[in-house]
Design a protein around this motif. Structure first.
Motif, PDB file in Angstrom:
ATOM      1  N   ASP A 256       0.854  -1.182   0.000  1.00 48.56           N
ATOM      2  CA  ASP A 256       0.000   0.000   0.000  1.00 48.56           C
ATOM      3  C   ASP A 256       0.890   1.232   0.000  1.00 48.56           C
ATOM      4  O   ASP A 256       2.099   1.148   0.249  1.00 48.56           O
ATOM      5  CB  ASP A 256      -0.911   0.016   1.234  1.00 48.56           C
ATOM      6  N   LEU A 257       0.271   2.395  -0.262  1.00 49.09           N
ATOM      7  CA  LEU A 257       1.025   3.644  -0.347  1.00 49.09           C
ATOM      8  C   LEU A 257       0.625   4.542   0.817  1.00 49.09           C
ATOM      9  O   LEU A 257      -0.566   4.755   1.080  1.00 49.09           O
ATOM     10  CB  LEU A 257       0.740   4.347  -1.681  1.00 49.09           C
ATOM     11  N   THR A 258       1.631   5.086   1.507  1.00 52.26           N
ATOM     12  CA  THR A 258       1.398   5.978   2.635  1.00 52.26           C
ATOM     13  C   THR A 258       1.926   7.373   2.316  1.00 52.26           C
ATOM     14  O   THR A 258       2.627   7.578   1.322  1.00 52.26           O
ATOM     15  CB  THR A 258       2.100   5.455   3.898  1.00 52.26           C
ATOM     16  N   GLU A 259       1.611   8.315   3.209  1.00 52.75           N
ATOM     17  CA  GLU A 259       2.079   9.687   3.016  1.00 52.75           C
ATOM     18  C   GLU A 259       3.604   9.757   3.003  1.00 52.75           C
ATOM     19  O   GLU A 259       4.198  10.459   2.183  1.00 52.75           O
ATOM     20  CB  GLU A 259       1.528  10.579   4.128  1.00 52.75           C
ATOM     21  N   LYS A 260       4.237   9.019   3.891  1.00 48.72           N
ATOM     22  CA  LYS A 260       5.689   9.048   3.961  1.00 48.72           C
ATOM     23  C   LYS A 260       6.322   8.527   2.678  1.00 48.72           C
ATOM     24  O   LYS A 260       7.361   9.024   2.222  1.00 48.72           O
ATOM     25  CB  LYS A 260       6.171   8.210   5.157  1.00 48.72           C
ATOM     26  N   GLN A 261       5.697   7.531   2.067  1.00 46.97           N
ATOM     27  CA  GLN A 261       6.224   6.997   0.816  1.00 46.97           C
ATOM     28  C   GLN A 261       6.016   7.963  -0.345  1.00 46.97           C
ATOM     29  O   GLN A 261       6.798   7.974  -1.297  1.00 46.97           O
ATOM     30  CB  GLN A 261       5.578   5.633   0.539  1.00 46.97           C
ATOM     31  N   VAL A 262       4.980   8.784  -0.272  1.00 50.05           N
ATOM     32  CA  VAL A 262       4.801   9.848  -1.271  1.00 50.05           C
ATOM     33  C   VAL A 262       5.983  10.809  -1.210  1.00 50.05           C
ATOM     34  O   VAL A 262       6.544  11.209  -2.238  1.00 50.05           O
ATOM     35  CB  VAL A 262       3.470  10.590  -1.037  1.00 50.05           C
ATOM     36  N   TYR A 263       6.393  11.177   0.002  1.00 52.00           N
ATOM     37  CA  TYR A 263       7.568  12.041   0.149  1.00 52.00           C
ATOM     38  C   TYR A 263       8.820  11.347  -0.371  1.00 52.00           C
ATOM     39  O   TYR A 263       9.691  11.977  -0.979  1.00 52.00           O
ATOM     40  CB  TYR A 263       7.758  12.415   1.619  1.00 52.00           C
ATOM     41  N   ARG A 376      -6.124  33.645 -10.047  1.00 55.59           N
ATOM     42  CA  ARG A 376      -5.376  33.247  -8.858  1.00 55.59           C
ATOM     43  C   ARG A 376      -6.061  32.110  -8.107  1.00 55.59           C
ATOM     44  O   ARG A 376      -6.032  32.037  -6.878  1.00 55.59           O
ATOM     45  CB  ARG A 376      -5.143  34.437  -7.923  1.00 55.59           C
ATOM     46  N   LYS A 377      -6.656  31.190  -8.854  1.00 50.66           N
ATOM     47  CA  LYS A 377      -7.298  30.033  -8.252  1.00 50.66           C
ATOM     48  C   LYS A 377      -6.377  28.829  -8.352  1.00 50.66           C
ATOM     49  O   LYS A 377      -5.732  28.612  -9.381  1.00 50.66           O
ATOM     50  CB  LYS A 377      -8.631  29.733  -8.943  1.00 50.66           C
ATOM     51  N   ILE A 378      -6.289  28.049  -7.295  1.00 49.60           N
ATOM     52  CA  ILE A 378      -5.502  26.826  -7.284  1.00 49.60           C
ATOM     53  C   ILE A 378      -6.393  25.685  -6.815  1.00 49.60           C
ATOM     54  O   ILE A 378      -7.535  25.893  -6.392  1.00 49.60           O
ATOM     55  CB  ILE A 378      -4.266  26.943  -6.371  1.00 49.60           C
ATOM     56  N   MET A 379      -5.870  24.470  -6.891  1.00 47.75           N
ATOM     57  CA  MET A 379      -6.669  23.310  -6.485  1.00 47.75           C
ATOM     58  C   MET A 379      -6.872  23.299  -4.966  1.00 47.75           C
ATOM     59  O   MET A 379      -5.981  23.691  -4.214  1.00 47.75           O
ATOM     60  CB  MET A 379      -5.981  22.024  -6.938  1.00 47.75           C
ATOM     61  N   LYS A 380      -8.029  22.845  -4.571  1.00 49.82           N
ATOM     62  CA  LYS A 380      -8.336  22.732  -3.143  1.00 49.82           C
ATOM     63  C   LYS A 380      -7.594  21.533  -2.551  1.00 49.82           C
ATOM     64  O   LYS A 380      -7.163  20.620  -3.255  1.00 49.82           O
ATOM     65  CB  LYS A 380      -9.843  22.576  -2.942  1.00 49.82           C
ATOM     66  N   ARG A 381      -7.465  21.539  -1.256  1.00 52.41           N
ATOM     67  CA  ARG A 381      -6.770  20.456  -0.565  1.00 52.41           C
ATOM     68  C   ARG A 381      -7.598  19.179  -0.636  1.00 52.41           C
ATOM     69  O   ARG A 381      -8.750  19.146  -0.198  1.00 52.41           O
ATOM     70  CB  ARG A 381      -6.521  20.835   0.896  1.00 52.41           C
ATOM     71  N   PRO A 382      -7.027  18.104  -1.207  1.00 50.42           N
ATOM     72  CA  PRO A 382      -7.757  16.824  -1.233  1.00 50.42           C
ATOM     73  C   PRO A 382      -7.967  16.305   0.179  1.00 50.42           C
ATOM     74  O   PRO A 382      -7.199  16.603   1.103  1.00 50.42           O
ATOM     75  CB  PRO A 382      -6.817  15.909  -2.033  1.00 50.42           C
ATOM     76  N   SER A 383      -8.986  15.511   0.365  1.00 53.11           N
ATOM     77  CA  SER A 383      -9.317  14.990   1.695  1.00 53.11           C
ATOM     78  C   SER A 383      -8.212  14.093   2.248  1.00 53.11           C
ATOM     79  O   SER A 383      -8.025  14.004   3.463  1.00 53.11           O
ATOM     80  CB  SER A 383     -10.635  14.214   1.630  1.00 53.11           C
ATOM     81  N   SER A 384      -7.462  13.449   1.366  1.00 54.12           N
ATOM     82  CA  SER A 384      -6.397  12.549   1.803  1.00 54.12           C
ATOM     83  C   SER A 384      -5.066  13.265   2.008  1.00 54.12           C
ATOM     84  O   SER A 384      -4.053  12.625   2.307  1.00 54.12           O
ATOM     85  CB  SER A 384      -6.211  11.430   0.770  1.00 54.12           C
ATOM     86  N   CYS A 385      -5.049  14.585   1.857  1.00 51.15           N
ATOM     87  CA  CYS A 385      -3.816  15.374   1.903  1.00 51.15           C
ATOM     88  C   CYS A 385      -3.708  16.104   3.234  1.00 51.15           C
ATOM     89  O   CYS A 385      -4.649  16.781   3.665  1.00 51.15           O
ATOM     90  CB  CYS A 385      -3.795  16.370   0.744  1.00 51.15           C
ATOM     91  N   THR A 386      -2.560  15.998   3.885  1.00 48.29           N
ATOM     92  CA  THR A 386      -2.332  16.715   5.137  1.00 48.29           C
ATOM     93  C   THR A 386      -2.061  18.195   4.853  1.00 48.29           C
ATOM     94  O   THR A 386      -1.738  18.585   3.723  1.00 48.29           O
ATOM     95  CB  THR A 386      -1.130  16.124   5.885  1.00 48.29           C
ATOM     96  N   HIS A 387      -2.190  19.015   5.892  1.00 52.08           N
ATOM     97  CA  HIS A 387      -1.935  20.442   5.732  1.00 52.08           C
ATOM     98  C   HIS A 387      -0.466  20.710   5.385  1.00 52.08           C
ATOM     99  O   HIS A 387      -0.157  21.645   4.643  1.00 52.08           O
ATOM    100  CB  HIS A 387      -2.325  21.182   7.009  1.00 52.08           C
ATOM    101  N   THR A 388       0.419  19.886   5.908  1.00 47.65           N
ATOM    102  CA  THR A 388       1.846  20.058   5.603  1.00 47.65           C
ATOM    103  C   THR A 388       2.121  19.850   4.114  1.00 47.65           C
ATOM    104  O   THR A 388       2.816  20.654   3.472  1.00 47.65           O
ATOM    105  CB  THR A 388       2.686  19.069   6.432  1.00 47.65           C
ATOM    106  N   MET A 389       1.568  18.787   3.548  1.00 43.38           N
ATOM    107  CA  MET A 389       1.781  18.524   2.128  1.00 43.38           C
ATOM    108  C   MET A 389       1.095  19.577   1.267  1.00 43.38           C
ATOM    109  O   MET A 389       1.643  20.012   0.241  1.00 43.38           O
ATOM    110  CB  MET A 389       1.279  17.125   1.759  1.00 43.38           C
ATOM    111  N   THR A 420       8.129  13.605  10.057  1.00 41.71           N
ATOM    112  CA  THR A 420       6.913  13.499  10.886  1.00 41.71           C
ATOM    113  C   THR A 420       5.722  12.950  10.104  1.00 41.71           C
ATOM    114  O   THR A 420       4.596  12.963  10.609  1.00 41.71           O
ATOM    115  CB  THR A 420       6.556  14.892  11.451  1.00 41.71           C
ATOM    116  N   ALA A 421       5.959  12.498   8.890  1.00 44.00           N
ATOM    117  CA  ALA A 421       4.853  12.010   8.058  1.00 44.00           C
ATOM    118  C   ALA A 421       4.333  10.667   8.572  1.00 44.00           C
ATOM    119  O   ALA A 421       5.064   9.873   9.183  1.00 44.00           O
ATOM    120  CB  ALA A 421       5.307  11.871   6.610  1.00 44.00           C
ATOM    121  N   ASP A 422       3.072  10.403   8.287  1.00 42.33           N
ATOM    122  CA  ASP A 422       2.416   9.162   8.715  1.00 42.33           C
ATOM    123  C   ASP A 422       2.884   8.010   7.835  1.00 42.33           C
ATOM    124  O   ASP A 422       2.802   8.070   6.606  1.00 42.33           O
ATOM    125  CB  ASP A 422       0.906   9.322   8.610  1.00 42.33           C
ATOM    126  N   ASP A 423       3.390   6.979   8.450  1.00 41.20           N
ATOM    127  CA  ASP A 423       3.849   5.801   7.711  1.00 41.20           C
ATOM    128  C   ASP A 423       2.941   4.594   7.944  1.00 41.20           C
ATOM    129  O   ASP A 423       3.274   3.485   7.563  1.00 41.20           O
ATOM    130  CB  ASP A 423       5.288   5.453   8.119  1.00 41.20           C
TER     131      ASP A 423
END
Length: 456
Positions: A256-263, A376-389, A420-423
């Motif tokens: 599976d893929l985690t936030e830490k692996q995305v980094y 000046r519009k950008i994409m909204k934060r996806p639900s699976s995305c942390t505030h840090t990312m 500090t990312a979730d693994d």
């Protein structure tokens, strides 16, 4: 009004010539009572400035006012003309895929970092051209008998067919899987020159663990082959789509893929971009479809066609196109391109990974993306995305390229965030992807999703 101006100009000429006789004749030509009143108000006939000041409105202010109006109208016309020209340029590029602008501050010599790898077209035949390049490519030559005769066709690229095959090296019992890119036949002198130039470009780059490697070539005779390493898991976009399943298997292991692996994947892509930047190059099309992934999540950047064009010609050809939704605003406006455009696209890549392969700006048609960004519009934060990312993404999407972080600075920020990312928490998106629907929303062709080796 015209008659009055004529009389006044005649009088001024008389005064400037200091002729009292001519002044009298001038007075007789005009309105005698009006002119007499004017002269009585003057101290004497010798007070010439008084006569001129009396009619300064007609002879100075009115012409000045008319000239001013003319200049204002001329400025408005020029502004409308320039705006129309810019609108035509933008509309010519916004058709789902944009032509590439020239690179920023890259001359022929600077782009080559001291020398061009572009094969000089001095020969008059394909045979003589191959003979002149045999010595330069001697270390890369692979004997054709080492390549298996069994070819698995996987894609038809712009230069020719692309196959998967086996290459036999030291141990015949352990052949190596490779990608074989063949130059289509019949090929003219220009096509052969370009194909050889791409091989020499890989030779110039050298080896980097996060770039697809050149294993060798067969160029002593036709047909010409470029031998590239095979990455078993294929492109990152297809890998992300596979991760949408409840259970993913890689080499028999649940994965599976985690936030830490995305980094982890993102940092490897940045290392490849740093490598290109050190050679005064940029990628130009950073996207999940142009990244290959191995079983251990080693990422390898591919699709180096734009970097090749910058290196050999100092600019990008007008025929090379890139999907609009991955382009930075300056690229959409057809301004000069550089590594800071790759930083913008890297933010899109983070969005692709955290959403497991969702198309960017899903609510915006590809041809309207420039107008969307201009507001000046950008994409909204996806639900699976942390505030840090999401903060990292937004730093990549700053309108001014000078305000975006450098590649090295971005790499440092990812290092910090990864600590500090979730693994443990697995990224999950329940919907499976329909390639045809994805291509329509993303503004790309379905065929371009087939295989990532097609660009170079």
């Amino acid at each position: 009004m015209t008659q009055s101006l004529g009389i006044i100009l005649s009088c001024v000429l008389c005064i400037l010539c200091e002729s009292s006789i001519e002044v009298d004749s001038c007075l007789a030509m005009g309105d005698e009572r009006g002119m007499t009143r004017m002269l009585l108000e003057c101290s004497s006939l010798s007070d010439k400035l008084c006569v001129v000041q009396e009619h300064q409105y007609e002879i100075i202010i009115v012409p000045t006012f008319l000239v001013g109006i003319f200049l204002i109208l001329l400025g408005v016309i020029l502004w409308l003309f320039i705006r129309e020209q810019r609108a035509q340029q933008q509309s010519s590029g916004l058709r789902g895929i944009a032509p590439m602008p020239p690179s920023r501050s890259l001359s022929w010599e600077a782009a080559g970092h001291g020398g061009s790898v572009f094969v000089p077209l001095k020969e008059t035949s394909v045979e003589s051209l191959l003979q002149t390049t045999t010595h330069a490519l001697a270390k890369l030559q692979v004997p054709r008998e080492q390549l298996s005769g069994v070819l698995e066709h996987i894609y038809n690229g712009s230069c020719g067919a692309i196959y998967r095959t086996k290459m036999y090296t030291g141990d015949p019992a352990k052949p190596k899987s490779v990608i074989l890119k063949a130059l289509k036949e019949p090929a003219g002198l220009q096509e052969v020159q370009d194909f050889l130039g791409r091989i020499q470009f890989y030779q110039y780059l050298g080896k980097h663990k996060n770039l697809v490697q050149l294993e060798g070539c067969c160029t002593e005779e036709l047909p010409l082959y470029m031998v590239l390493e095979d990455v078993a898991q294929g492109d990152l976009l297809s890998f992300l789509w596979t991760c949408r399943r409840d259970v993913m298997t890689m080499d028999g292991l649940l994965y599976d893929l985690t936030e830490k692996q995305v980094y982890y994947i993102g940092k490897q892509v940045l290392l490849a971009l740093e490598f290109l930047q050190d050679k005064h190059l940029f990628h130009g099309d950073v996207a999940a479809r142009n990244i290959l992934i191995q079983c251990d999540l080693t990422a390898k950047l591919c699709g180096l066609g734009l970097a090749y064009e910058v290196h050999t010609r100092g600019a990008i050809s007008s025929t090379h196109t890139v999907p609009l939704k991955w382009l930075a605003p300056e690229r959409l406006l057809l301004r000069q391109a550089d590594i800071r455009g790759d930083v913008w696209s890297f933010g899109i890549l983070l969005y692709e990974m955290v959403t497991l392969g969702a198309p960017p700006y899903p609510e915006v048609p590809p041809t309207s993306i420039l107008q969307h960004l201009q507001r000046r519009k950008i994409m909204k934060r996806p639900s699976s995305c942390t505030h840090t990312m999401y903060t990292l993404m937004k730093s990549c999407w700053r309108w001014s390229e000078d305000s975006r972080p450098s590649v090295r600075e971005l790499h440092s920020r990812l290092e910090t965030a990864a600590r500090t990312a979730d693994d443990k928490a697995v990224l999950q998106v329940p919907e499976l992807v329909v390639p045809e629907l994805y291509a329509a929303v993303a503004g790309i062709s379905v065929e371009s999703l087939s295989y990532s080796y097609s660009i170079l």
